[in-house]
Design a protein around this motif. Structure first.
Motif, PDB file in Angstrom:
ATOM      1  N   GLN A 219      56.856  77.765  50.011  1.00 52.37           N
ATOM      2  CA  GLN A 219      56.500  78.308  51.319  1.00 52.37           C
ATOM      3  C   GLN A 219      55.462  77.439  52.027  1.00 52.37           C
ATOM      4  O   GLN A 219      55.550  77.216  53.242  1.00 52.37           O
ATOM      5  CB  GLN A 219      55.996  79.739  51.155  1.00 52.37           C
ATOM      6  CG  GLN A 219      57.097  80.711  50.754  1.00 52.37           C
ATOM      7  CD  GLN A 219      56.576  82.006  50.151  1.00 52.37           C
ATOM      8  OE1 GLN A 219      55.365  82.224  50.056  1.00 52.37           O
ATOM      9  NE2 GLN A 219      57.489  82.872  49.713  1.00 52.37           N
ATOM     10  N   ASP A 223      56.198  75.657  55.527  1.00 51.77           N
ATOM     11  CA  ASP A 223      55.310  75.899  56.675  1.00 51.77           C
ATOM     12  C   ASP A 223      54.730  74.597  57.218  1.00 51.77           C
ATOM     13  O   ASP A 223      54.464  74.479  58.421  1.00 51.77           O
ATOM     14  CB  ASP A 223      54.161  76.828  56.273  1.00 51.77           C
ATOM     15  CG  ASP A 223      54.628  78.256  56.037  1.00 51.77           C
ATOM     16  OD1 ASP A 223      55.736  78.594  56.505  1.00 51.77           O
ATOM     17  OD2 ASP A 223      53.900  79.025  55.377  1.00 51.77           O
ATOM     18  N   ASP A 255      61.259  84.853  52.358  1.00 50.63           N
ATOM     19  CA  ASP A 255      60.099  85.728  52.176  1.00 50.63           C
ATOM     20  C   ASP A 255      58.870  85.204  52.919  1.00 50.63           C
ATOM     21  O   ASP A 255      58.032  85.986  53.379  1.00 50.63           O
ATOM     22  CB  ASP A 255      59.774  85.872  50.686  1.00 50.63           C
ATOM     23  CG  ASP A 255      60.818  86.681  49.937  1.00 50.63           C
ATOM     24  OD1 ASP A 255      61.601  87.387  50.602  1.00 50.63           O
ATOM     25  OD2 ASP A 255      60.864  86.590  48.695  1.00 50.63           O
ATOM     26  N   LYS A 258      58.167  84.028  59.006  1.00 51.82           N
ATOM     27  CA  LYS A 258      57.775  85.085  59.946  1.00 51.82           C
ATOM     28  C   LYS A 258      58.316  84.714  61.319  1.00 51.82           C
ATOM     29  O   LYS A 258      57.762  83.834  61.992  1.00 51.82           O
ATOM     30  CB  LYS A 258      56.255  85.234  59.986  1.00 51.82           C
ATOM     31  CG  LYS A 258      55.630  85.603  58.640  1.00 51.82           C
ATOM     32  CD  LYS A 258      54.125  85.663  58.739  1.00 51.82           C
ATOM     33  CE  LYS A 258      53.506  86.052  57.395  1.00 51.82           C
ATOM     34  NZ  LYS A 258      53.835  85.068  56.328  1.00 51.82           N
ATOM     35  N   ILE A 261      56.376  83.426  64.504  1.00 51.47           N
ATOM     36  CA  ILE A 261      55.067  82.918  64.077  1.00 51.47           C
ATOM     37  C   ILE A 261      55.241  81.601  63.318  1.00 51.47           C
ATOM     38  O   ILE A 261      54.610  80.591  63.649  1.00 51.47           O
ATOM     39  CB  ILE A 261      54.342  83.955  63.198  1.00 51.47           C
ATOM     40  CG1 ILE A 261      54.125  85.259  63.976  1.00 51.47           C
ATOM     41  CG2 ILE A 261      53.009  83.389  62.694  1.00 51.47           C
ATOM     42  CD1 ILE A 261      53.508  86.365  63.154  1.00 51.47           C
ATOM     43  N   SER A 262      56.094  81.619  62.299  1.00 47.66           N
ATOM     44  CA  SER A 262      56.351  80.407  61.514  1.00 47.66           C
ATOM     45  C   SER A 262      57.163  79.409  62.340  1.00 47.66           C
ATOM     46  O   SER A 262      57.901  79.796  63.261  1.00 47.66           O
ATOM     47  CB  SER A 262      57.125  80.747  60.240  1.00 47.66           C
ATOM     48  OG  SER A 262      56.447  81.700  59.462  1.00 47.66           O
ATOM     49  N   THR A 334      65.919  81.203  62.498  1.00 51.13           N
ATOM     50  CA  THR A 334      65.574  82.172  63.550  1.00 51.13           C
ATOM     51  C   THR A 334      66.826  82.800  64.139  1.00 51.13           C
ATOM     52  O   THR A 334      66.898  84.022  64.326  1.00 51.13           O
ATOM     53  CB  THR A 334      64.759  81.482  64.654  1.00 51.13           C
ATOM     54  OG1 THR A 334      63.540  80.974  64.106  1.00 51.13           O
ATOM     55  CG2 THR A 334      64.421  82.463  65.772  1.00 51.13           C
TER      56      THR A 334
END
Length: 462
Positions: A219, A223, A255, A258, A261-262, A334
């Motif tokens: 993650q 990110d 998981d 977001k 946001i991400s 997305t």
């Protein structure tokens, strides 16, 4: 204060040695490290100007800095507490175990090793073994991916050559971070894999604490925009065909994502196919016997290299035929999550495998093997069967890439490759699949069956 002092020679030399070590450790080494790091930073900056996706700072961070960041992550810290409680051990002991996991997982990327050695070695090895073809570059779709997105290449897994082939093919776009199994944790592969940005994962003998450390690393890298390469099938195909996706790494990415946001994650499907998979007989045997894993050893590799060098010296060496790579249409995470689904990881895995399947390259041996599997037993029938497959597939929009754009050459190249290995025998116009060739022909036919089977094409027409 100015009186001379007499010392034994050995003591004087010892003092000089300690002084030299102190000077080097406190002044010389830091200066050299600073100088080399500045040179490296300048080299990486110049390199990033050529790459379509620059190397992210996260990947260039010092390995131990990333290890500490991972160990002190709040979610990992909570996992440490839970692991200590569940196993009735002290939290500091659990923290040491988490740090050991982090050290095991986190790579130590070296731009010099990656571009100075790995890319050149990958190109040399790929071109010396195969006639490499990029059958569907899909440049327009790849160029349209936003620069601030994280790109993850998702690939079918036919051979351990996949790592080598794709690393070279995408070298002009970016560096790749692979998730590598425990088989590569041997000398000298371990250091090389880490220097190339690969990270090791345990497929067995893991626990919730290990999975949390691994999940947070994946993650964090996602990110930070690190370009990654993932094999959704989890391991090499033992049947030759596409397997069902295993959702471990994909679930970790989901998981940690977001929406809004991400940064967006864009999955790029990559399909590979070969005229010869070097591990084919081992994989077929594993499928027949139900073997789940393989014990990796460098000895067969050394034997293989010795044999190939001898063949080159004696003029008997020839390449293994064609290896083809194809890029499918990217899938934005997305956009995918914009449609509610009961099981998002499973839906994402299925969508990615469908896109990989749609662009699987068809090279001579699988094409010929598919026709032989369905009963073509003389050269005339084989040509007619291959032509029929091409016609049916093209009518449904499935592309077939003929070697040298020549049907006869394609058939002869595929047939000769099977003959030379003793899997097919030719007597005049008659073709016979040998006993040991039957599972091999089925194995290669399976790699394109989802594109060429008559039932598949008929369902696609409906």
């Amino acid at each position: 204060m100015t009186a001379p002092v007499t010392l034994p020679l050995w003591l004087f030399l010892l003092i000089l040695l300690f002084a030299a070590v102190t000077f080097a450790s406190h002044f010389l080494f830091p200066s050299v490290r600073w100088f080399l790091r500045r040179r490296l930073e300048h080299a990486v900056a110049e390199l990033n100007k050529r790459l379509k996706r620059p190397i992210q700072p996260f990947k260039l961070a010092r390995r131990m800095d990333t290890v500490r960041r991972l160990v002190y992550d709040p979610e990992v810290a909570q996992a440490i507490v839970e692991h200590a409680a569940d196993n009735n051990i002290r939290e500091d002991v659990a923290a040491q175990k988490a740090e050991r996991y982090a050290r095991e997982i986190v790579p130590g990327f070296s731009a010099f090793t990656y571009f100075g050695f790995a890319i050149r070695a990958a190109r040399l090895l790929s071109q010396s073994l195969y006639r490499v073809r990029l059958t569907n570059p899909n440049d327009d779709a790849l160029e349209a991916i936003p620069e601030d997105s994280t790109v993850i290449f998702v690939m079918n897994h036919r051979s351990n050559m996949d790592y080598v082939l794709v690393t070279w093919i995408v070298a002009e776009r970016s560096t790749l971070a692979y998730a590598v199994g425990e088989w590569a944790r041997v000398w000298p592969l371990r250091a090389l894999v880490r220097a190339c940005g690969g990270y090791f994962i345990r497929r067995r003998h893991n626990n919730p604490l290990y999975r949390k450390v691994l999940a947070r690393y994946v993650q964090m890298a996602t990110d930070a925009g690190v370009t990654q390469a993932v094999f959704p099938e989890g391991g090499l195909s033992r049947t030759g065909g596409l397997g069902k996706p295993k959702l471990g790494l994909i679930s970790y990415i989901l998981d940690g994502f977001k929406p809004g946001i991400s940064r967006d994650v864009v999955f790029v499907p990559v399909a590979l196919n070969y005229d010869r998979v070097m591990e084919d007989r081992n994989l077929i045997e594993a499928q027949a016997t139900g073997t789940r894993g393989f014990r990796f050893s460098l000895i067969p590799i050394f034997r293989y290299l010795r044999r190939q060098i001898w063949h080159r010296i004696t003029g008997k060496f020839h390449r293994y035929g064609y290896a083809a790579v194809s890029f499918g249409d990217p899938l934005s995470l997305t956009d995918h999550l914009a449609t509610p689904r009961a099981d998002q990881p499973a839906a994402l895995g299925a969508a990615l495998m469908d896109r990989i399947a749609a662009v699987t390259p068809i090279v001579p041996v699988p094409l010929v093997a598919h026709a032989l599997r369905d009963g073509a037993r003389n050269t005339g029938a084989l040509k007619a069967a291959v032509q029929a497959r091409i016609t049916r597939a093209e009518a449904q929009g499935t592309g077939i890439h003929l070697a040298r754009d020549d049907l006869d050459y394609t058939i002869e190249a595929g047939l000769r490759a099977l003959e030379e290995r003793g899997f097919v025998e030719r007597s005049g116009e008659t073709l016979t699949i040998t006993d040991r060739g039957t599972p091999v022909v089925a194995y290669y036919a399976a790699s394109v069956a989802h594109l060429l089977d008559a039932e598949v094409l008929e369902n696609a027409a409906e």
